[in-house]
Scaffold this motif. Structure first.
Motif, PDB file in Angstrom:
ATOM      1  N   GLY B   4       0.825  -1.210   0.000  1.00  0.00           N
ATOM      2  CA  GLY B   4       0.000   0.000   0.000  1.00  0.00           C
ATOM      3  C   GLY B   4       0.857   1.257   0.000  1.00  0.00           C
ATOM      4  N   GLN B   5       1.908   1.233   0.859  1.00  0.00           N
ATOM      5  CA  GLN B   5       2.764   2.416   0.955  1.00  0.00           C
ATOM      6  C   GLN B   5       3.471   2.674  -0.366  1.00  0.00           C
ATOM      7  N   GLN B   8       1.199   4.140  -2.747  1.00  0.00           N
ATOM      8  CA  GLN B   8       0.954   5.536  -2.408  1.00  0.00           C
ATOM      9  C   GLN B   8       2.104   6.422  -2.878  1.00  0.00           C
ATOM     10  N   GLU B 212     -10.757  -6.895  -6.468  1.00  0.00           N
ATOM     11  CA  GLU B 212      -9.436  -7.421  -6.812  1.00  0.00           C
ATOM     12  C   GLU B 212      -9.219  -7.326  -8.324  1.00  0.00           C
ATOM     13  N   LEU B 232     -16.334   3.623   2.570  1.00  0.00           N
ATOM     14  CA  LEU B 232     -14.946   4.030   2.782  1.00  0.00           C
ATOM     15  C   LEU B 232     -14.013   2.827   2.831  1.00  0.00           C
ATOM     16  N   GLY B 233     -14.537   1.670   3.230  1.00  0.00           N
ATOM     17  CA  GLY B 233     -13.732   0.454   3.233  1.00  0.00           C
ATOM     18  C   GLY B 233     -13.344   0.062   1.819  1.00  0.00           C
ATOM     19  N   VAL B 234     -14.270   0.196   0.898  1.00  0.00           N
ATOM     20  CA  VAL B 234     -14.009  -0.138  -0.507  1.00  0.00           C
ATOM     21  C   VAL B 234     -12.894   0.759  -1.060  1.00  0.00           C
ATOM     22  N   ALA B 236     -10.565   2.277   0.739  1.00  0.00           N
ATOM     23  CA  ALA B 236      -9.315   1.934   1.413  1.00  0.00           C
ATOM     24  C   ALA B 236      -8.658   0.720   0.770  1.00  0.00           C
ATOM     25  N   GLU B 237      -9.479  -0.234   0.358  1.00  0.00           N
ATOM     26  CA  GLU B 237      -8.923  -1.467  -0.207  1.00  0.00           C
ATOM     27  C   GLU B 237      -8.484  -1.307  -1.654  1.00  0.00           C
ATOM     28  N   ASP B 257      -4.458   6.948   2.991  1.00  0.00           N
ATOM     29  CA  ASP B 257      -3.890   6.779   4.331  1.00  0.00           C
ATOM     30  C   ASP B 257      -3.985   8.061   5.158  1.00  0.00           C
ATOM     31  N   LEU B 260      -7.711   8.733   6.118  1.00  0.00           N
ATOM     32  CA  LEU B 260      -8.266   7.826   7.120  1.00  0.00           C
ATOM     33  C   LEU B 260      -7.683   8.077   8.506  1.00  0.00           C
ATOM     34  N   VAL B 261      -6.404   8.373   8.560  1.00  0.00           N
ATOM     35  CA  VAL B 261      -5.754   8.528   9.863  1.00  0.00           C
ATOM     36  C   VAL B 261      -5.952   9.931  10.419  1.00  0.00           C
ATOM     37  N   ALA B 343     -10.333   7.207  11.371  1.00  0.00           N
ATOM     38  CA  ALA B 343     -10.900   5.866  11.531  1.00  0.00           C
ATOM     39  C   ALA B 343     -10.358   5.169  12.767  1.00  0.00           C
ATOM     40  N   LEU B 344      -9.231   5.631  13.289  1.00  0.00           N
ATOM     41  CA  LEU B 344      -8.599   4.914  14.395  1.00  0.00           C
ATOM     42  C   LEU B 344      -8.829   5.584  15.733  1.00  0.00           C
TER      43      LEU B 344
END
Ligand SMILES: Nc1ncnc2c1ncn2[C@@H]1O[C@H](COP(=O)(O)OP(=O)(O)O)[C@@H](O)[C@H]1O
Ligand SMILES: Nc1ncnc2c1ncn2[C@@H]1O[C@H](COP(=O)(O)OP(=O)(O)O)[C@@H](O)[C@H]1O
Ligand code: SF4
Ligand code: SF4
Ligand SMILES: [Mg+2]
Ligand SMILES: [Mg+2]
Lengths: 334, 358
Positions: B4-5, B8, B212, B232-234, B236-237, B257, B260-261, B343-344
């Motif tokens: 992911g990173q 990004q 996928e 938002l999950g979709v 993020a993935e 990222d 969300l954070v 989200a956290l």
């Protein structure tokens, strides 16, 4: 809480034994085994979640629980009694204690009736008290779900989706039920409103001692609201246990796959490295696979899974599963 | 460095480096209704780099679909005007002729929808429909079109495509139809795929397959993806960047990222906090009071003001989408002083919340 109700809490309010529900297909050529041998108790005062993909039989169970349809086989007991053994009159008054709410409030509300009239309707059909008494109860129900007085005079189209769902909840509350089956009740609501309605359900449960059967395809919603959760696949339960156990230590390969498939709004550093992507789609309930019904998609299927139906067993206290190999430790990807 | 990173970083590099594939500037759409002409979206600015995957999020009614449709100039009949520029590979789509648009649509920019049945014609086989798209845009014979259709069906994960190619849409499951629609949209190798809630009607295990597939195709074919979703999950993935819309405007633009954070806009933060989590908590869910205003009742000043817990004097002024540093943008003048949870946010300690419930 009084001593008596403390004792009652946790006692089964509904017992489901070997429940089967079959439908004829529209051409009458085949039988759909929509629910095929399900066993569980709903305990008084709890929220019992049922999760599964579309077509797995959740709504059919929900409708059977409130006798909107009759089981093809097996039994559903309310508080230990079989409602089907009651006289017609007794049955009519008994079923008020068991209500159901569906996803779409528009289908439940008559667009030409005011909100107050809609909420009054079940009371009128049940001929409860005098007219003023009924109106008082209806207004009280509206207040309970957080709708101001003046909403009584409005029509459904003047309300938002969340407000309409509150009206439907108020309507179900007027008859003072013991149990409410909630079938996808927040699925049609926007994210920011969903939380409000879930909070309302929690408040009503606390204040009125309600029991819920909460049916949803949304894992996060079910984890949030229920104490116990059952996972359904193709007409059967594959796993049942305390929500925390099922969400954090799932035993069945299908549950593990569902949890893995759920998209999580987490930054990349916190997301799982690899997810299990199940192949294919759910087979038809007209002709389900032999043995274990999940075997056509199960990453762990063995020859035995084709031959023998896995037993429904309590592998850990209060945690049930139907899989031949659920006690093997290497199922989970972590 | 995680996958992911890495993605990004790549998207950051892409954003700073090459010319964007799509550059939307000051986009606005007006509609005619019985009560007059109303502005549905306005002042929409964003870029999508070649091959980049960008999520457009927000609750229903925020203008996501209209924005997607306006890029393709597929606007409903009561459309009453478009402002701004839609630069696609240097060409302004806003001033293209209908003929020019037809040459772009389906070939260089494709779109898929939540309900594939609405885009598939029930009277033609799926093979015919996919091949037709190809033949409209390129000079290929019948045989080659069929061969490429078969290959594309295989590519989108349809098992034994020889058996499926002559099926009619109604003979397929929902997941399969969505694959067919993806195949039809990709057959001409577009540079940009706009996907409007492509998995909302699907079950979670099938959704995982489709997401996928979209990710994989975008990576291997370098197709940019504009993924419209309320989930938002979709995003993020699937995506590396997230654009949040509210009441017809873009209100935040950041990497997934970052958004969300540490969201910078109170609306983004509110959405993230209102989501129930998979780990059971049973606490009260925070929610955003009120609802998205309709196009006929847009408030002046900050459009989120009536619902915002941080509204203060100064918020009655019009809000600009401003640079927040590090390539981020936000439409809230207070962003620097608000330290908003994402989200956290620390979950309610579940034990005490549960006691409160009894
Ligand atoms: N009235 C009916 N007639 C025929 N088939 C039905 C009927 N109701 C449900 N079914 C079938 O039973 C199965 C279970 O449906 P349902 O209980 O609605 O599932 P869920 O709520 O989990 O999506 C599905 O295959 C569905 O098509
Ligand atoms: N044809 C139309 N005429 C009038 N208003 C419309 C039309 N289409 C959409 N709108 C309005 O524009 C706003 C944005 O709609 P839409 O783009 O569909 O939102 P989203 O996709 O984010 O749910 C909404 O308020 C909607 O009611
Ligand atoms: S019984 Fe076999 S096929 Fe069924 S879930 Fe267990 S391992 Fe998989
Ligand atoms: S400008 Fe003011 S009202 Fe608008 S989001 Fe920022 S703090 Fe809230
Ligand atoms: Mg259902
Ligand atoms: Mg939309």
């Amino acid at each position: 809480m009084t001593a008596a109700s403390a004792e009652q809490r946790g006692e089964p309010i509904v017992s489901v034994r070997d429940l089967q529900v079959r439908f004829q297909t529209s051409d009458r050529r085949a039988t759909v085994k929509a629910v095929d041998g399900v066993n569980f108790d709903v305990r008084r005062g709890e929220t019992f979640g049922i999760i599964g993909e579309s077509g797995s039989g959740k709504t059919t169970i929900g409708r059977a629980l409130v006798f909107l349809l009759n089981p093809s086989a097996g039994a559903i007991l309310h508080d230990g009694i079989d409602p089907l053994a009651l006289s017609r009159r007794e049955f009519q008054s008994h079923r008020r204690d068991y209500q159901i709410i569906f996803q779409d409030p528009n289908a439940a509300l008559n667009p030409r009736m005011t909100i107050l009239a809609s909420v009054l309707e079940p009371l009128e059909l049940a001929r409860v008290g005098s007219r003023t008494e009924r109106e008082r109860q209806a207004r009280e129900a509206l207040e309970r779900v957080g709708l101001p007085q003046e909403f009584g005079e409005r029509y459904p189209h003047q309300l938002s989706g969340g407000q309409k769902q509150r009206v439907v909840i108020a309507r179900a509350l007027t008859l003072k039920p013991k149990l409410i089956v909630c079938d996808e009740v927040v699925a049609a609501l926007d994210m920011s409103i969903r939380g409000d309605v879930l909070n309302l359900f929690a408040d009503l449960q606390r204040d009125l001692g309600l029991t819920y059967v909460f049916i949803t395809h949304d894992l996060a919603v079910v984890s949030h609201i229920s104490e116990r959760v059952a996972v359904m696949y193709l007409g059967q339960f594959v796993e049942l246990g305390p929500t925390e156990e099922v969400a954090e230590r799932p035993l069945h390969p299908y549950t593990i796959a569902l949890l893995s498939a759920e998209p999580r709004p987490l930054p990349s550093s916190m997301r799982q490295e690899s997810r299990i992507v199940l192949q294919g789609e759910v087979p038809s309930p007209i002709d389900p696979p032999s043995g274990c019904r999940f075997r056509t998609r199960c990453p762990h299927a063995q020859p035995l899974c084709t031959e023998r139906v896995p037993e429904w067993r309590e592998l850990k206290p209060d945690h049930w599963v139907a899989c031949h190999f659920a006690d093997r430790p290497n199922f989970s990807p972590n | 460095m995680g996958e992911g990173q890495l993605a990004q970083r790549k998207s950051e590099v892409a954003r700073e480096g090459a010319r964007p594939l799509l550059s939307v500037r000051g986009l606005g759409i007006r509609f005619k209704t019985t009560q007059g002409i109303w502005q549905a979206t306005r002042r929409i600015d964003f870029d999508i780099a070649p091959g980049e995957r960008v999520g457009i999020v927000g609750e229903s009614g925020c203008g996501k679909t209209i924005t997607g449709l306006s890029i393709l100039r597929l606007l409903p009949g009561n459309f009453a005007g478009l402002d701004g520029k839609i630069l696609f590979d240097g060409v302004d789509l806003a001033s293209c002729s209908a003929r020019q648009m037809r040459a772009i649509r389906g070939k260089r920019i494709a779109m898929i929808f939540q309900e594939p049945m609405s885009a598939l014609d029930p009277v033609f086989t799926v093979g015919h429909q996919i091949a037709e798209t190809l033949r409209v845009h390129s000079n290929v014979g019948e045989e080659e079109a069929r061969a490429r259709t078969l290959e594309m069906l295989r590519r989108v994960g349809i098992a034994s495509p020889e058996r499926r190619i002559d099926d009619y849409p109604h003979q397929l499951s929902g997941g399969m139809r969505q694959r067919v629609m993806i195949a039809a949209s990709l057959i001409c190798g577009p540079q940009l795929l706009i996907a409007d809630e492509p998995t909302t009607a699907l079950d979670v295990t099938v959704q995982a397959q489709i997401l996928e597939l979209l990710r994989d195709i975008s990576e291997t074919s370098k197709t940019a993806l504009m993924l419209i979703t309320h989930d938002l999950g979709v995003v993020a993935e699937t995506c590396t960047r997230m654009i949040t819309m509210y009441a017809g405007e873009v209100i935040e633009d950041a990497t997934v990222d970052e958004a969300l954070v540490r969201p910078l806009h109170p609306y983004t933060s509110g959405l993230l906090r209102s989501l129930p989590h998979l780990s059971p908590r049973h606490g009260r869910l925070p929610s955003i009071p009120g609802r998205v205003p309709s196009i006929t009742e847009m408030p002046a000043g900050c459009r989120f003001r009536a619902r915002c817990a941080h509204a203060a004097k100064g918020c009655e002024a019009e809000q600009k989408l401003q640079d927040a540093g590090g390539g981020r943008k936000v439409r809230c003048w207070r962003f620097a002083e608000l330290n908003l949870p994402g989200a956290l946010h620390p979950p309610d300690t579940s034990a005490s919340a549960r006691v409160a419930r009894q």
